[in-house]
Write an enzyme that holds these catalytic residues in place. Structure first.
Site, PDB file in Angstrom:
ATOM      1  N   SER A 138       3.960   3.786   2.258  1.00 57.89           N
ATOM      2  CA  SER A 138       4.756   2.552   2.033  1.00 57.89           C
ATOM      3  C   SER A 138       6.123   2.438   2.633  1.00 57.89           C
ATOM      4  O   SER A 138       6.736   3.535   2.799  1.00 57.89           O
ATOM      5  CB  SER A 138       4.759   2.183   0.573  1.00 57.89           C
ATOM      6  OG  SER A 138       5.825   1.078   0.266  1.00 57.89           O
ATOM      7  N   TYR A 151       7.049   3.666  -8.190  1.00 56.74           N
ATOM      8  CA  TYR A 151       6.265   3.527  -6.931  1.00 56.74           C
ATOM      9  C   TYR A 151       6.792   4.063  -5.828  1.00 56.74           C
ATOM     10  O   TYR A 151       6.272   4.813  -5.066  1.00 56.74           O
ATOM     11  CB  TYR A 151       6.182   1.908  -6.865  1.00 56.74           C
ATOM     12  CG  TYR A 151       5.222   1.445  -5.669  1.00 56.74           C
ATOM     13  CD1 TYR A 151       3.887   1.755  -5.659  1.00 56.74           C
ATOM     14  CD2 TYR A 151       5.663   1.063  -4.444  1.00 56.74           C
ATOM     15  CE1 TYR A 151       2.897   1.522  -4.566  1.00 56.74           C
ATOM     16  CE2 TYR A 151       4.945   0.762  -3.441  1.00 56.74           C
ATOM     17  CZ  TYR A 151       3.453   1.117  -3.456  1.00 56.74           C
ATOM     18  OH  TYR A 151       2.723   0.701  -2.393  1.00 56.74           O
TER      19      TYR A 151
HETATM   20  N1  LIG Z   1      -0.605  -4.261  -0.504  1.00 56.24           N
HETATM   21  C1  LIG Z   1       0.581  -3.845  -0.045  1.00 56.24           C
HETATM   22  O1  LIG Z   1       1.531  -4.767  -0.078  1.00 56.24           O
HETATM   23  C2  LIG Z   1       1.090  -2.656   0.057  1.00 56.24           C
HETATM   24  C3  LIG Z   1       2.273  -2.041   0.872  1.00 56.24           C
HETATM   25  C4  LIG Z   1       2.248  -1.041   1.057  1.00 56.24           C
HETATM   26  C5  LIG Z   1       1.349   0.122   0.630  1.00 56.24           C
HETATM   27  N2  LIG Z   1       0.398  -0.281   0.044  1.00 56.24           N
HETATM   28  C6  LIG Z   1      -0.631   0.982  -0.397  1.00 56.24           C
HETATM   29  O2  LIG Z   1      -2.002   0.726   0.098  1.00 56.24           O
HETATM   30  C7  LIG Z   1      -2.904   1.160  -0.726  1.00 56.24           C
HETATM   31  C8  LIG Z   1      -4.019   0.144  -0.946  1.00 56.24           C
HETATM   32  O3  LIG Z   1      -3.251  -1.024  -1.676  1.00 56.24           O
HETATM   33  P1  LIG Z   1      -3.871  -2.533  -1.739  1.00 56.24           P
HETATM   34  O4  LIG Z   1      -2.966  -3.274  -1.542  1.00 56.24           O
HETATM   35  O5  LIG Z   1      -5.285  -2.337  -0.788  1.00 56.24           O
HETATM   36  O6  LIG Z   1      -4.583  -2.457  -3.119  1.00 56.24           O
HETATM   37  P2  LIG Z   1      -5.777  -2.853  -3.941  1.00 56.24           P
HETATM   38  O7  LIG Z   1      -5.194  -3.316  -5.397  1.00 56.24           O
HETATM   39  O8  LIG Z   1      -6.127  -4.265  -3.524  1.00 56.24           O
HETATM   40  O9  LIG Z   1      -6.862  -1.879  -3.782  1.00 56.24           O
HETATM   41  C9  LIG Z   1      -6.846  -0.631  -4.585  1.00 56.24           C
HETATM   42  C10 LIG Z   1      -7.970   0.010  -4.535  1.00 56.24           C
HETATM   43  O10 LIG Z   1      -7.683   1.250  -5.386  1.00 56.24           O
HETATM   44  C11 LIG Z   1      -8.789   1.478  -6.434  1.00 56.24           C
HETATM   45  N3  LIG Z   1      -8.042   2.286  -7.373  1.00 56.24           N
HETATM   46  C12 LIG Z   1      -6.972   2.215  -8.072  1.00 56.24           C
HETATM   47  N4  LIG Z   1      -6.885   3.460  -8.751  1.00 56.24           N
HETATM   48  C13 LIG Z   1      -7.889   4.140  -8.571  1.00 56.24           C
HETATM   49  C14 LIG Z   1      -8.194   5.405  -9.017  1.00 56.24           C
HETATM   50  N5  LIG Z   1      -7.583   6.037  -9.998  1.00 56.24           N
HETATM   51  N6  LIG Z   1      -9.264   6.023  -8.474  1.00 56.24           N
HETATM   52  C15 LIG Z   1     -10.072   5.282  -7.587  1.00 56.24           C
HETATM   53  N7  LIG Z   1      -9.652   4.264  -7.096  1.00 56.24           N
HETATM   54  C16 LIG Z   1      -8.566   3.660  -7.569  1.00 56.24           C
HETATM   55  C17 LIG Z   1      -8.574   0.082  -6.872  1.00 56.24           C
HETATM   56  O11 LIG Z   1     -10.103  -0.094  -7.898  1.00 56.24           O
HETATM   57  C18 LIG Z   1      -8.808  -0.823  -5.751  1.00 56.24           C
HETATM   58  O12 LIG Z   1      -9.827  -1.192  -5.263  1.00 56.24           O
HETATM   59  C19 LIG Z   1      -2.109   1.618  -1.927  1.00 56.24           C
HETATM   60  O13 LIG Z   1      -2.001   3.014  -1.933  1.00 56.24           O
HETATM   61  C20 LIG Z   1      -0.829   0.946  -2.054  1.00 56.24           C
HETATM   62  O14 LIG Z   1       0.099   1.538  -2.610  1.00 56.24           O
HETATM   63  C21 LIG Z   1       0.053  -1.526  -0.204  1.00 56.24           C
END
Ligand SMILES: NC(=O)c1ccc[n+]([C@@H]2O[C@H](COP(=O)([O-])OP(=O)(O)OC[C@H]3O[C@@H](n4cnc5c(N)ncnc54)[C@H](O)[C@@H]3O)[C@@H](O)[C@H]2O)c1
Length: 254
Positions: A138, A151
């Site tokens: 991130s 985070y």
């Molecule tokens: N959305 C953003 O703005 C953003 C920005 C930077 C980084 N990220 C990173 O991208 C990644 C995905 O984010 P997203 O926005 O798609 O999130 P999201 O919440 O839409 O999806 C995340 C998925 O991970 C699964 N998950 C959570 N805990 C888990 C566990 N312990 N074991 C297995 N699965 C698990 C959840 O069930 C969910 O389906 C994350 O690592 C997040 O930190 C997101």
């Protein structure tokens, strides 16, 4: 270009948001996709959408923070060419407003979870001639973001693990990179706005969109496109790097 035909790809958190977009795109490009998910229903939905397009995918119900469960599933999968460490959770708080319980929760999923998948996947990846790992970091790994103490800690660890793994497995031909998105519009964002800013959803959504100089949030598919490039053989010269995908957040926010 960017064919993943014949490749076995593990994607954690493929039931939602960025992981779902990556799973769908990788399957479209010919990979056999293995989705490691806490939310079995969401993972089954992604699999059914992939199969509906003629792709191949399987869902595994698993908490990435449980090493024993992760190792068992990865052994069952056997062949692994691509690992995408994407599962992650969000948290809002500063150092003195983050409870030990919340800190450990973020650590267990975002840091320990990624380590568990690396631990379980690397022996199989060593046997692949095109092995690649992609970690979802991130912008919080490199920029001080307000109210994101735990985070940011977790994503800093992802950034450092990426460099360490890229170095340690050079001789084994395993590439390892990370992507650092700024705000991407996924259920992750909607969820934490609802949880932490109830009643101010529209205002906070607008603020979060405007915090990218480009004027909007990213789309999960835009992250998936970069993920595809980094995991494809066309990116064979790229390892040990982090790729911001941030609408100008890091360099143009002045
Ligand atoms: N959305 C953003 O703005 C953003 C920005 C930077 C980084 N990220 C990173 O991208 C990644 C995905 O984010 P997203 O926005 O798609 O999130 P999201 O919440 O839409 O999806 C995340 C998925 O991970 C699964 N998950 C959570 N805990 C888990 C566990 N312990 N074991 C297995 N699965 C698990 C959840 O069930 C969910 O389906 C994350 O690592 C997040 O930190 C997101």
């Amino acid at each position: 270009m960017f064919s993943l035909k014949g490749k076995s790809a593990i994607i954690t958190g493929g039931g939602s948001g960025i992981g779902k977009a990556i799973s769908t795109l990788f399957a479209r490009q010919g990979a056999t996709v293995h989705i490691i998910e806490l939310n079995a229903e969401a993972a089954a939905q992604t699999v059914s959408e992939i199969e509906g397009e003629g792709g191949t995918a399987k869902a595994y119900s698993c908490d990435v923070s449980n090493q024993e469960a992760v190792v068992k599933i990865f052994n069952e999968i056997g062949t692994i060419d691509i690992l995408v460490n994407n599962a992650g959770i969000a948290h809002v708080g500063k150092a003195d407003t983050t409870s030990e319980e919340d800190f450990m929760k973020v650590f267990n999923v975002n840091v320990l979870g990624a380590y568990n998948c690396l631990y379980a996947a690397i022996p199989a990846l060593k046997k692949s001639s095109t092995a690649v790992i992609l970690n979802m970091a991130s912008i919080a790994a490199n920029v001080g973001i307000t109210d994101r103490f735990a985070y940011s800690m977790s994503k800093g660890a992802i950034y450092a693990m990426t460099l360490s793994v890229a170095r340690d497995y050079l001789a084994d031909g395993i590439r390892c990179n990370s992507i650092s998105p700024a705000r991407v519009h996924t259920p992750f964002v909607d969820g934490f706005i609802a949880k932490n800013y109830a009643g101010q959803e529209a205002e906070i959504f607008g603020k979060l969109s405007a915090s990218q100089p480009i004027g909007r949030m990213g789309q999960p598919e835009e992250v998936a496109n970069l993920a595809l490039y980094l995991c494809a053989e066309e990116a064979g010269f790229i390892t040990g790097n982090d790729y911001p995908l941030d609408g100008g957040f890091i360099k143009l926010n002045n």
